[in-house]
Design a protein around this motif. Structure first.
Motif, PDB file in Angstrom:
ATOM      1  N   GLU A 116     -61.881 -13.854 -33.829  1.00  0.00           N
ATOM      2  CA  GLU A 116     -62.468 -14.931 -34.721  1.00  0.00           C
ATOM      3  C   GLU A 116     -62.902 -15.939 -33.809  1.00  0.00           C
ATOM      4  N   LEU A 117     -63.941 -16.681 -34.392  1.00  0.00           N
ATOM      5  CA  LEU A 117     -64.437 -17.820 -33.705  1.00  0.00           C
ATOM      6  C   LEU A 117     -64.365 -18.856 -34.052  1.00  0.00           C
ATOM      7  N   ARG A 118     -64.144 -20.265 -33.673  1.00  0.00           N
ATOM      8  CA  ARG A 118     -64.464 -21.635 -34.422  1.00  0.00           C
ATOM      9  C   ARG A 118     -65.605 -22.456 -33.883  1.00  0.00           C
TER      10      ARG A 118
ATOM     11  N   ASN B  84     -65.937 -26.992 -37.590  1.00  0.00           N
ATOM     12  CA  ASN B  84     -64.841 -26.868 -38.937  1.00  0.00           C
ATOM     13  C   ASN B  84     -64.718 -25.576 -39.431  1.00  0.00           C
ATOM     14  N   GLU B  85     -65.483 -24.829 -38.987  1.00  0.00           N
ATOM     15  CA  GLU B  85     -65.583 -23.419 -39.368  1.00  0.00           C
ATOM     16  C   GLU B  85     -64.926 -22.633 -38.691  1.00  0.00           C
ATOM     17  N   VAL B  86     -64.222 -21.364 -39.250  1.00  0.00           N
ATOM     18  CA  VAL B  86     -63.816 -20.378 -38.471  1.00  0.00           C
ATOM     19  C   VAL B  86     -64.666 -18.892 -38.990  1.00  0.00           C
ATOM     20  N   TYR B  87     -65.044 -18.366 -38.104  1.00  0.00           N
ATOM     21  CA  TYR B  87     -65.663 -17.078 -38.490  1.00  0.00           C
ATOM     22  C   TYR B  87     -64.869 -15.815 -38.160  1.00  0.00           C
ATOM     23  N   ARG B  88     -64.701 -14.827 -38.991  1.00  0.00           N
ATOM     24  CA  ARG B  88     -63.961 -13.702 -38.922  1.00  0.00           C
ATOM     25  C   ARG B  88     -64.744 -12.646 -39.496  1.00  0.00           C
TER      26      ARG B  88
END
Length: 83
Positions: free
Chosen positions: A31-33, A36-40
């Protein structure tokens, strides 16, 4: 579906390597931040893409009947799109 921000690909290259910038290539649990967004990455199952109660319902019914008659391992659906 919204397009992914360009910064995500840069962050993925830095975190996972140049050959793994697309979320489908990220390692399990990756996952990447960004701010304020976290991408999975999410990999939907085929059943999520073609619901059983949609226009393909008759096909699923026939396949279910064939599976009852011949066993699930002996039923396949091959679909060709295009000309």
């Amino acid at each position: 579906m919204a397009a992914l921000p360009d910064e995500l690909y840069d962050a993925a290259a830095a975190e996972f390597g140049e050959g793994n910038i697309a979320p489908s290539r990220w390692p399990a649990g990756g996952e990447l931040r960004l701010g304020n967004e976290v991408y999975r990455p999410v990999s939907p199952a085929y059943r999520d893409l073609v619901p059983t109660d949609g226009p393909w319902h008759p096909v699923w019914q026939v396949m279910g009947t064939l599976a009852e008659l011949h066993g699930e391992d002996n039923v396949r659906l091959v679909v060709r799109f295009g000309g």
